[in-house]
Design a protein around this motif. Structure first.
Motif, PDB file in Angstrom:
ATOM      1  N   HIS A  21       0.805  -1.223   0.000  1.00  0.00           N
ATOM      2  CA  HIS A  21       0.000   0.000   0.000  1.00  0.00           C
ATOM      3  C   HIS A  21       0.839   1.274   0.000  1.00  0.00           C
ATOM      4  CE1 HIS A  21      -3.434  -2.553   0.565  1.00  0.00           C
ATOM      5  NE2 HIS A  21      -2.873  -3.096   1.633  1.00  0.00           N
ATOM      6  N   GLU A  22       2.128   1.121  -0.242  1.00  0.00           N
ATOM      7  CA  GLU A  22       2.982   2.304  -0.293  1.00  0.00           C
ATOM      8  C   GLU A  22       2.905   2.905  -1.699  1.00  0.00           C
ATOM      9  OE1 GLU A  22       6.755   0.946   0.935  1.00  0.00           O
ATOM     10  OE2 GLU A  22       6.183   0.719   3.030  1.00  0.00           O
ATOM     11  N   ILE A  23       1.867   3.680  -1.929  1.00  0.00           N
ATOM     12  CA  ILE A  23       1.625   4.239  -3.247  1.00  0.00           C
ATOM     13  C   ILE A  23       2.703   5.263  -3.599  1.00  0.00           C
ATOM     14  CG2 ILE A  23      -0.130   5.278  -4.731  1.00  0.00           C
ATOM     15  CD1 ILE A  23      -0.780   2.544  -3.423  1.00  0.00           C
ATOM     16  N   HIS A  24       3.076   5.261  -4.884  1.00  0.00           N
ATOM     17  CA  HIS A  24       4.079   6.164  -5.409  1.00  0.00           C
ATOM     18  C   HIS A  24       5.449   5.925  -4.744  1.00  0.00           C
ATOM     19  CE1 HIS A  24       0.886   8.228  -7.486  1.00  0.00           C
ATOM     20  NE2 HIS A  24       0.258   8.457  -6.343  1.00  0.00           N
ATOM     21  N   LYS A  25       5.646   4.722  -4.266  1.00  0.00           N
ATOM     22  CA  LYS A  25       6.921   4.376  -3.660  1.00  0.00           C
ATOM     23  C   LYS A  25       7.571   3.261  -4.475  1.00  0.00           C
ATOM     24  CE  LYS A  25       6.038   7.250  -0.367  1.00  0.00           C
ATOM     25  NZ  LYS A  25       6.724   8.552  -0.304  1.00  0.00           N
ATOM     26  N   ARG A  26       8.791   2.944  -4.137  1.00  0.00           N
ATOM     27  CA  ARG A  26       9.477   1.866  -4.847  1.00  0.00           C
ATOM     28  C   ARG A  26       9.999   0.842  -3.852  1.00  0.00           C
ATOM     29  NH1 ARG A  26      15.451   3.890  -6.890  1.00  0.00           N
ATOM     30  NH2 ARG A  26      16.320   4.313  -4.823  1.00  0.00           N
ATOM     31  N   GLN A  27      10.164  -0.369  -4.380  1.00  0.00           N
ATOM     32  CA  GLN A  27      10.735  -1.466  -3.596  1.00  0.00           C
ATOM     33  C   GLN A  27      11.903  -2.051  -4.377  1.00  0.00           C
ATOM     34  OE1 GLN A  27       7.404  -4.035  -3.227  1.00  0.00           O
ATOM     35  NE2 GLN A  27       6.328  -2.756  -1.761  1.00  0.00           N
ATOM     36  N   LEU A  28      12.960  -2.349  -3.672  1.00  0.00           N
ATOM     37  CA  LEU A  28      14.147  -2.924  -4.304  1.00  0.00           C
ATOM     38  C   LEU A  28      14.470  -4.262  -3.646  1.00  0.00           C
ATOM     39  CD1 LEU A  28      16.476   0.227  -4.408  1.00  0.00           C
ATOM     40  CD2 LEU A  28      14.878  -0.558  -6.163  1.00  0.00           C
ATOM     41  N   TRP A  29      14.658  -5.293  -4.472  1.00  0.00           N
ATOM     42  CA  TRP A  29      15.114  -6.584  -3.960  1.00  0.00           C
ATOM     43  C   TRP A  29      16.627  -6.689  -4.218  1.00  0.00           C
ATOM     44  CZ3 TRP A  29      13.312 -10.155  -0.811  1.00  0.00           C
ATOM     45  CH2 TRP A  29      11.931 -10.249  -0.594  1.00  0.00           C
ATOM     46  N   ILE A  30      17.377  -6.852  -3.141  1.00  0.00           N
ATOM     47  CA  ILE A  30      18.828  -7.012  -3.220  1.00  0.00           C
ATOM     48  C   ILE A  30      19.163  -8.474  -2.958  1.00  0.00           C
ATOM     49  CG2 ILE A  30      21.065  -6.212  -2.392  1.00  0.00           C
ATOM     50  CD1 ILE A  30      19.329  -4.032  -3.638  1.00  0.00           C
ATOM     51  N   GLY A  31      19.933  -9.077  -3.860  1.00  0.00           N
ATOM     52  CA  GLY A  31      20.306 -10.483  -3.726  1.00  0.00           C
ATOM     53  C   GLY A  31      21.687 -10.675  -3.141  1.00  0.00           C
ATOM     54  N   SER A  56      22.180 -19.426  -2.770  1.00  0.00           N
ATOM     55  CA  SER A  56      22.238 -19.229  -1.320  1.00  0.00           C
ATOM     56  C   SER A  56      22.820 -17.858  -0.994  1.00  0.00           C
ATOM     57  CB  SER A  56      23.102 -20.314  -0.667  1.00  0.00           C
ATOM     58  OG  SER A  56      22.549 -21.590  -0.843  1.00  0.00           O
ATOM     59  N   GLY A  57      22.295 -17.259   0.075  1.00  0.00           N
ATOM     60  CA  GLY A  57      22.833 -15.976   0.496  1.00  0.00           C
ATOM     61  C   GLY A  57      21.769 -15.097   1.123  1.00  0.00           C
ATOM     62  N   LEU A  58      22.113 -13.826   1.333  1.00  0.00           N
ATOM     63  CA  LEU A  58      21.225 -12.872   1.976  1.00  0.00           C
ATOM     64  C   LEU A  58      20.414 -12.105   0.936  1.00  0.00           C
ATOM     65  CD1 LEU A  58      20.382 -11.547   4.691  1.00  0.00           C
ATOM     66  CD2 LEU A  58      22.152  -9.809   4.247  1.00  0.00           C
ATOM     67  N   TYR A  59      19.089 -12.100   1.115  1.00  0.00           N
ATOM     68  CA  TYR A  59      18.185 -11.330   0.261  1.00  0.00           C
ATOM     69  C   TYR A  59      17.508 -10.266   1.129  1.00  0.00           C
ATOM     70  CZ  TYR A  59      18.692 -15.019  -3.247  1.00  0.00           C
ATOM     71  OH  TYR A  59      19.189 -15.914  -4.168  1.00  0.00           O
ATOM     72  N   GLU A  60      17.413  -9.058   0.589  1.00  0.00           N
ATOM     73  CA  GLU A  60      16.812  -7.963   1.344  1.00  0.00           C
ATOM     74  C   GLU A  60      15.816  -7.204   0.476  1.00  0.00           C
ATOM     75  OE1 GLU A  60      20.104  -6.620   4.622  1.00  0.00           O
ATOM     76  OE2 GLU A  60      20.206  -5.681   2.635  1.00  0.00           O
ATOM     77  N   LEU A  61      14.696  -6.856   1.090  1.00  0.00           N
ATOM     78  CA  LEU A  61      13.722  -5.990   0.451  1.00  0.00           C
ATOM     79  C   LEU A  61      13.852  -4.593   1.055  1.00  0.00           C
ATOM     80  CD1 LEU A  61      11.260  -5.358  -1.314  1.00  0.00           C
ATOM     81  CD2 LEU A  61       9.816  -6.123   0.590  1.00  0.00           C
ATOM     82  N   HIS A  62      14.192  -3.622   0.226  1.00  0.00           N
ATOM     83  CA  HIS A  62      14.311  -2.233   0.661  1.00  0.00           C
ATOM     84  C   HIS A  62      13.102  -1.467   0.141  1.00  0.00           C
ATOM     85  CE1 HIS A  62      18.749  -2.275   1.741  1.00  0.00           C
ATOM     86  NE2 HIS A  62      18.527  -3.478   1.224  1.00  0.00           N
ATOM     87  N   SER A  63      12.423  -0.785   1.032  1.00  0.00           N
ATOM     88  CA  SER A  63      11.266   0.019   0.626  1.00  0.00           C
ATOM     89  C   SER A  63      11.388   1.408   1.232  1.00  0.00           C
ATOM     90  CB  SER A  63       9.958  -0.654   1.050  1.00  0.00           C
ATOM     91  OG  SER A  63       9.918  -0.809   2.458  1.00  0.00           O
ATOM     92  N   SER A  64      10.323   2.183   1.113  1.00  0.00           N
ATOM     93  CA  SER A  64      10.369   3.571   1.570  1.00  0.00           C
ATOM     94  C   SER A  64      10.525   3.673   3.078  1.00  0.00           C
ATOM     95  CB  SER A  64       9.090   4.289   1.143  1.00  0.00           C
ATOM     96  OG  SER A  64       7.968   3.629   1.721  1.00  0.00           O
ATOM     97  N   PHE A  65      10.928   4.839   3.521  1.00  0.00           N
ATOM     98  CA  PHE A  65      11.095   5.136   4.945  1.00  0.00           C
ATOM     99  C   PHE A  65      12.082   4.173   5.622  1.00  0.00           C
ATOM    100  CE2 PHE A  65       6.678   6.308   3.834  1.00  0.00           C
ATOM    101  CZ  PHE A  65       6.829   7.680   3.871  1.00  0.00           C
TER     102      PHE A  65
END
Length: 265
Positions: A38-48, A99-108
């Motif tokens: 529901h974070e409208i007008h925001k972006r999400q980044l998946w880092i592998g 295998s490894g660390l995955y991260e979801l980066h979003s707003s705020f």
């Protein structure tokens, strides 16, 4: 004890990081909380793994979004999918190299982390009659060999019922590992050979028919018996040679005697 886990993906939290364990070749979904949706007008980044950007998600409104898969090196080719309702990431046909660390980066500065470990599928051990003989072997015992190919970071064990009889562990990748066992003929106990790592077991039960009869072509000798047989064989061989030599000399002497008798004075 020896059953393969039915569910191949496990989750738990350590210091806010979701620990994900999955079997090679399966699919895994890194589930994120719904508030990201529901974070409208925001972006999400998946880092592998190795801090590599693999997916960008841009939300324009609750129904409009844009997903960009950043896979220039082809590692995740056609194996990534974003859930357009939650933003959760699914990796299909997962590999050990994933295998490894995955991260979801979003707003705020919101972040969710997943530590993914992918285990290799284990082969099923193979139990065969051992054609070689050890010093402790005898005609009253059945010699067995449990073997697996191309494994690493595993333990191979022989069990009698639920009791461990012997085991061997390997860490580096090895082309073949085997474990020997001797049992009495007509032994009706339950024997199993188990290959396991920290995640899964593979079990092969001993076929009771394998050690019910003596093989006609296999006979094992102790070291002392083998030496005695070797000495006896050597003595017999020397005696045979002596007899042949004696026979040849006797024939020559008889021939020479007859020749001398046939010459006139």
């Amino acid at each position: 004890m020896f059953c393969i886990f039915i569910f191949f993906c496990f989750w738990h939290l350590i210091d806010g990081v979701k620990i994900v364990t999955v079997m090679e070749g399966d699919s895994v979904t890194l589930n994120v909380i719904d508030k990201h949706r529901h974070e409208i007008h925001k972006r999400q980044l998946w880092i592998g793994p190795e801090n590599t950007l693999i997916v960008k998600v841009f939300w324009l409104d609750e129904e409009t979004y844009d997903i960009i898969y950043n896979d220039d090196d082809g590692i995740f080719r056609d194996r990534l999918q974003i859930d357009n309702q939650t933003g959760s990431l699914t990796i299909s046909n997962i590999r050990t190299t994933d295998s490894g660390l995955y991260e979801l980066h979003s707003s705020f500065f919101q972040r969710e982390s997943f530590n993914v470990t992918v285990y290799t599928r284990l082969p099923i051990p193979v139990i065969t009659r051992d054609s070689t003989c050890s010093s402790s072997s005898s005609e009253s015992r059945c010699s067995l060999l449990c073997s697996v190919l191309n494994v690493s970071h595993v333990t191979l064990s022989w069990y009698k019922g639920i009791s461990v009889l012997s085991s061997i562990s390997v860490s580096d990748v090895i082309s073949s590992v085997s474990l020997h066992l001797e049992v009495e003929y007509q032994d009706n106990n339950t024997y199993s050979c188990v290959l396991n790592n920290s995640f899964i077991d593979q079990t092969q039960h001993l076929d009771t028919e394998l050690c019910q009869t003596h093989p006609d072509h296999v006979h094992c000798y102790s070291f002392t018996e083998a030496v005695i047989r070797l000495v006896v064989s050597a003595v017999v061989g020397v005696a045979a040679v002596a007899i042949v030599v004696y026979d040849i000399r006797s024939r020559r002497a008889e021939k020479k005697r007859r020749t001398s008798q046939s010459v006139p004075d």
